[in-house]
Design a protein around this motif. Structure first.
Motif, PDB file in Angstrom:
ATOM      1  N   ASP A 176       0.834  -1.204   0.000  1.00  0.00           N
ATOM      2  CA  ASP A 176       0.000   0.000   0.000  1.00  0.00           C
ATOM      3  C   ASP A 176       0.872   1.258   0.000  1.00  0.00           C
ATOM      4  O   ASP A 176       0.561   2.241  -0.681  1.00  0.00           O
ATOM      5  CB  ASP A 176      -0.916   0.003   1.231  1.00  0.00           C
ATOM      6  CG  ASP A 176      -1.918  -1.132   1.199  1.00  0.00           C
ATOM      7  OD1 ASP A 176      -2.217  -1.625   0.088  1.00  0.00           O
ATOM      8  OD2 ASP A 176      -2.402  -1.532   2.273  1.00  0.00           O
ATOM      9  N   ALA A 177       1.951   1.221   0.757  1.00  0.00           N
ATOM     10  CA  ALA A 177       2.857   2.367   0.788  1.00  0.00           C
ATOM     11  C   ALA A 177       3.480   2.612  -0.578  1.00  0.00           C
ATOM     12  O   ALA A 177       3.627   3.757  -1.019  1.00  0.00           O
ATOM     13  CB  ALA A 177       3.947   2.147   1.841  1.00  0.00           C
ATOM     14  N   GLN A 178       3.836   1.527  -1.281  1.00  0.00           N
ATOM     15  CA  GLN A 178       4.400   1.670  -2.622  1.00  0.00           C
ATOM     16  C   GLN A 178       3.386   2.282  -3.586  1.00  0.00           C
ATOM     17  O   GLN A 178       3.738   3.115  -4.432  1.00  0.00           O
ATOM     18  CB  GLN A 178       4.873   0.314  -3.133  1.00  0.00           C
ATOM     19  CG  GLN A 178       6.097  -0.223  -2.408  1.00  0.00           C
ATOM     20  CD  GLN A 178       6.501  -1.603  -2.886  1.00  0.00           C
ATOM     21  OE1 GLN A 178       5.904  -2.154  -3.821  1.00  0.00           O
ATOM     22  NE2 GLN A 178       7.495  -2.185  -2.239  1.00  0.00           N
ATOM     23  N   LEU A 195      -2.699 -10.430   2.001  1.00  0.00           N
ATOM     24  CA  LEU A 195      -2.219 -10.709   0.645  1.00  0.00           C
ATOM     25  C   LEU A 195      -3.354 -10.951  -0.331  1.00  0.00           C
ATOM     26  O   LEU A 195      -3.165 -10.818  -1.548  1.00  0.00           O
ATOM     27  CB  LEU A 195      -1.277 -11.916   0.666  1.00  0.00           C
ATOM     28  CG  LEU A 195       0.007 -11.741   1.505  1.00  0.00           C
ATOM     29  CD1 LEU A 195       0.835 -13.026   1.488  1.00  0.00           C
ATOM     30  CD2 LEU A 195       0.828 -10.578   0.980  1.00  0.00           C
ATOM     31  N   GLY A 196      -4.525 -11.297   0.172  1.00  0.00           N
ATOM     32  CA  GLY A 196      -5.658 -11.526  -0.721  1.00  0.00           C
ATOM     33  C   GLY A 196      -6.153 -10.271  -1.398  1.00  0.00           C
ATOM     34  O   GLY A 196      -6.886 -10.337  -2.391  1.00  0.00           O
ATOM     35  N   ASN A 197      -5.786  -9.105  -0.880  1.00  0.00           N
ATOM     36  CA  ASN A 197      -6.226  -7.838  -1.478  1.00  0.00           C
ATOM     37  C   ASN A 197      -5.328  -7.375  -2.612  1.00  0.00           C
ATOM     38  O   ASN A 197      -5.560  -6.319  -3.194  1.00  0.00           O
ATOM     39  CB  ASN A 197      -6.261  -6.742  -0.402  1.00  0.00           C
ATOM     40  CG  ASN A 197      -7.277  -7.035   0.684  1.00  0.00           C
ATOM     41  OD1 ASN A 197      -8.341  -7.594   0.414  1.00  0.00           O
ATOM     42  ND2 ASN A 197      -6.955  -6.653   1.918  1.00  0.00           N
ATOM     43  N   THR A 198      -4.272  -8.151  -2.905  1.00  0.00           N
ATOM     44  CA  THR A 198      -3.344  -7.763  -3.964  1.00  0.00           C
ATOM     45  C   THR A 198      -3.213  -8.897  -4.980  1.00  0.00           C
ATOM     46  O   THR A 198      -3.732 -10.002  -4.778  1.00  0.00           O
ATOM     47  CB  THR A 198      -1.950  -7.445  -3.390  1.00  0.00           C
ATOM     48  OG1 THR A 198      -1.324  -8.657  -2.955  1.00  0.00           O
ATOM     49  CG2 THR A 198      -2.053  -6.489  -2.203  1.00  0.00           C
ATOM     50  N   THR A 199      -2.499  -8.614  -6.040  1.00  0.00           N
ATOM     51  CA  THR A 199      -2.185  -9.639  -7.048  1.00  0.00           C
ATOM     52  C   THR A 199      -0.673  -9.828  -7.154  1.00  0.00           C
ATOM     53  O   THR A 199      -0.177 -10.363  -8.144  1.00  0.00           O
ATOM     54  CB  THR A 199      -2.749  -9.230  -8.416  1.00  0.00           C
ATOM     55  OG1 THR A 199      -2.197  -7.964  -8.802  1.00  0.00           O
ATOM     56  CG2 THR A 199      -4.268  -9.132  -8.379  1.00  0.00           C
ATOM     57  N   ASP A 200       0.057  -9.383  -6.139  1.00  0.00           N
ATOM     58  CA  ASP A 200       1.522  -9.446  -6.185  1.00  0.00           C
ATOM     59  C   ASP A 200       2.007 -10.889  -6.067  1.00  0.00           C
ATOM     60  O   ASP A 200       1.347 -11.755  -5.471  1.00  0.00           O
ATOM     61  CB  ASP A 200       2.119  -8.618  -5.048  1.00  0.00           C
ATOM     62  CG  ASP A 200       1.713  -7.151  -5.158  1.00  0.00           C
ATOM     63  OD1 ASP A 200       1.420  -6.705  -6.272  1.00  0.00           O
ATOM     64  OD2 ASP A 200       1.698  -6.470  -4.103  1.00  0.00           O
ATOM     65  N   ARG A 244       0.548 -17.554  -7.744  1.00  0.00           N
ATOM     66  CA  ARG A 244       1.269 -16.392  -7.210  1.00  0.00           C
ATOM     67  C   ARG A 244       2.383 -16.792  -6.251  1.00  0.00           C
ATOM     68  O   ARG A 244       3.209 -15.943  -5.887  1.00  0.00           O
ATOM     69  CB  ARG A 244       0.304 -15.470  -6.459  1.00  0.00           C
ATOM     70  CG  ARG A 244      -0.777 -14.827  -7.307  1.00  0.00           C
ATOM     71  CD  ARG A 244      -1.770 -14.075  -6.437  1.00  0.00           C
ATOM     72  NE  ARG A 244      -1.107 -13.127  -5.541  1.00  0.00           N
ATOM     73  CZ  ARG A 244      -1.703 -12.550  -4.492  1.00  0.00           C
ATOM     74  NH1 ARG A 244      -2.969 -12.851  -4.209  1.00  0.00           N
ATOM     75  NH2 ARG A 244      -1.043 -11.704  -3.734  1.00  0.00           N
ATOM     76  N   ILE A 245       2.438 -18.062  -5.846  1.00  0.00           N
ATOM     77  CA  ILE A 245       3.299 -18.471  -4.739  1.00  0.00           C
ATOM     78  C   ILE A 245       4.471 -19.306  -5.233  1.00  0.00           C
ATOM     79  O   ILE A 245       4.320 -20.224  -6.049  1.00  0.00           O
ATOM     80  CB  ILE A 245       2.494 -19.262  -3.695  1.00  0.00           C
ATOM     81  CG1 ILE A 245       1.357 -18.405  -3.140  1.00  0.00           C
ATOM     82  CG2 ILE A 245       3.405 -19.752  -2.572  1.00  0.00           C
ATOM     83  CD1 ILE A 245       0.459 -19.141  -2.168  1.00  0.00           C
ATOM     84  N   ILE A 246       5.654 -18.996  -4.689  1.00  0.00           N
ATOM     85  CA  ILE A 246       6.859 -19.807  -4.878  1.00  0.00           C
ATOM     86  C   ILE A 246       7.443 -20.062  -3.488  1.00  0.00           C
ATOM     87  O   ILE A 246       7.584 -19.133  -2.683  1.00  0.00           O
ATOM     88  CB  ILE A 246       7.907 -19.088  -5.750  1.00  0.00           C
ATOM     89  CG1 ILE A 246       7.358 -18.841  -7.148  1.00  0.00           C
ATOM     90  CG2 ILE A 246       9.200 -19.892  -5.828  1.00  0.00           C
ATOM     91  CD1 ILE A 246       8.296 -18.046  -8.031  1.00  0.00           C
ATOM     92  N   THR A 255       6.636  -9.256  -4.604  1.00  0.00           N
ATOM     93  CA  THR A 255       7.040  -8.599  -5.858  1.00  0.00           C
ATOM     94  C   THR A 255       5.803  -8.149  -6.625  1.00  0.00           C
ATOM     95  O   THR A 255       4.978  -8.992  -7.005  1.00  0.00           O
ATOM     96  CB  THR A 255       7.859  -9.553  -6.753  1.00  0.00           C
ATOM     97  OG1 THR A 255       8.961 -10.062  -6.000  1.00  0.00           O
ATOM     98  CG2 THR A 255       8.368  -8.805  -7.985  1.00  0.00           C
ATOM     99  N   PRO A 256       5.653  -6.823  -6.844  1.00  0.00           N
ATOM    100  CA  PRO A 256       4.471  -6.336  -7.587  1.00  0.00           C
ATOM    101  C   PRO A 256       4.434  -6.900  -9.005  1.00  0.00           C
ATOM    102  O   PRO A 256       5.458  -7.130  -9.622  1.00  0.00           O
ATOM    103  CB  PRO A 256       4.669  -4.813  -7.608  1.00  0.00           C
ATOM    104  CG  PRO A 256       5.581  -4.538  -6.459  1.00  0.00           C
ATOM    105  CD  PRO A 256       6.488  -5.729  -6.353  1.00  0.00           C
TER     106      PRO A 256
END
Length: 434
Positions: free
Chosen positions: A287-289, A355-360, A401-403, A433-434
């Motif tokens: 969010d800050a980014q 993390l569910g609120n993003t697609t990073d 999305r996961i590694i 990572t965005p």
């Protein structure tokens, strides 16, 4: 026969230079006498010519200096007028006295801006502003027409710097009658005193904009991001004329900032003219980014003072770094295994919610201390990273999305010679990572 004395005989020796000593004596005598027979005026010819040349050179130098002074004043005057017009100050008269500029024909509304514009102009040494144009009745030198901005609103206190000591004191002034106008109020060339506040998920916009189009732009961004029920609209429209260059761009950029403030724990911003001051406490690094990026793209503002920090989320919710630190501080795994305890699962559930609120992209890293065999530690770290990934997937995070990676004991962050150091090295890390 004897000749008379008046006609001495001419001998052949008189016409021959080489014969006899007497003619030679006469010639020597002529050489000695010749310099004394030169006219006296020739002695003063060279000094007179030199004096005349110096006089002409001095006159030429004076004329050159006068021409140069006029040229410098003309260039500075033209540059000053050009800078004022670029700043939207039209109709001002600039008078130059060497490198000192005096600006006349301005209203109080434009005086502060004119002072700031010309203070930064190279070559101008001192700036004096005669702001007696339309707010008070005061003599205006060399002005036969009223100032161009003679229709400003009610008088406002001047914020201009005091004029130089060489400027004649302004006589006692009389407040002019109030003139009704739709022109812009003093010292407010774009958005006027606009304040943005985000608290407890609610957005408040309070202040003034130039027209309905700017208000609609901000309203649309606010409602899209916070919803109509969570938006407190206190925006007022000035209906000001003429249009101010760049004001629409600044409104659009502010609207983009509004769109990334919904997850913020708190935010406050003040916009005055072309200056933006904003403070944001974001709920996560992501969010800050997003806020930083939106502020970075706000290129129409002349000055931006921004502070973006990561703090607790809304309603006391912890941020991702805080939740990961809590996970590592607990007994999140059964000793020597990759099995996650109930306490560890509870923390991972909160992490999945963030993390569910993003697609990073999400990289989960497992690390161990140096106790045991190297290969065993590598396998243990990989197993623990895989177990964390499995919990996140169960909580709804997309598997793509996961590694998950295991590093064993190869990347310690503390000494393995103490219990505290080994506890720090045995950990899970998240790399987003965005």
């Amino acid at each position: 026969m004897v000749l008379p004395p008046s006609t001495p005989p001419r001998s052949n020796s008189e016409s021959t230079v080489a014969s006899g000593p007497t003619p030679q004596i006469e010639l020597d005598h002529q050489r000695q006498v010749a310099p004394e027979t030169v006219p006296q005026r020739n002695r003063w010819r060279v000094p007179a010519i030199a004096l005349l040349g110096l006089t002409l050179f001095g006159t030429l130098g004076v004329l050159t200096s006068l021409i140069k002074i006029d040229s410098i004043e003309d260039r500075l005057q033209a540059a000053a007028i050009e800078r004022l017009e670029e700043a939207g100050i039209i109709g001002a008269t600039v008078e130059m006295d060497g490198r000192d500029a005096t600006v006349v024909g301005l209203s109080v509304a434009d005086s502060a801006r004119a002072q700031a514009v010309l203070d930064d102009e190279w070559g101008i040494r001192q700036v004096a502003i005669d702001s007696s144009g339309d707010d008070v009745e005061a003599p205006t030198p060399n002005t036969t027409e009223p100032p161009a901005s003679a229709t400003t609103n009610a008088p406002a206190p001047s914020t201009t710097s005091p004029p130089p000591e060489t400027t004649a004191p302004t006589p006692e002034t009389t407040v002019a009658p109030t003139i009704t106008s739709t022109s812009l109020p003093p010292e407010q060339p774009a958005i006027v005193d606009l304040i943005l506040t985000v608290q407890d998920g609610e957005l408040i916009l309070d202040g003034e904009v130039l027209d309905n189009g700017q208000r609609d732009t901000l309203r649309a961004a606010a409602i899209e991001t916070f919803g109509e029920e969570q938006f407190d609209d206190r925006i007022r429209v000035l209906d000001a004329t003429p249009e101010i260059p760049g004001s629409d761009d600044r409104v659009n950029e502010l609207a983009q900032i509004v769109k990334v403030l919904a997850p913020a724990t708190s935010a406050s911003a003040t916009v005055l003219a072309d200056e933006l001051s904003i403070e944001v406490v974001a709920a996560s690094e992501n969010d800050a980014q997003d806020v930083d990026e939106a502020i970075f793209k706000a290129l129409s503002f002349e000055s931006i003072d921004a502070s973006v920090e990561v703090g607790p989320g809304q309603d006391g919710q912890l941020t991702l770094p805080e939740l990961v630190a809590e996970f590592n501080s607990l007994d999140s795994f059964t000793t020597g295994t990759s099995d996650i305890t109930e306490d560890g699962t509870a923390v991972l559930t909160q992490i999945a919610g963030l993390l569910g609120n993003t697609t990073d992209a999400i990289q989960i890293q497992g690390h161990t201390d140096s106790e045991g065999e190297l290969l065993d530690n590598l396998r243990l770290s990989q197993g623990r990273a895989d177990s964390v990934a499995a919990v996140l997937i169960e909580e709804g995070i997309d598997r793509s999305r996961i590694i998950s990676l295991g590093f064993g004991e190869n990347e310690p962050i503390a000494s393995n010679d103490s219990d505290e150091g080994r506890a720090e090295n045995s950990r899970i890390e998240f790399v987003i990572t965005p």
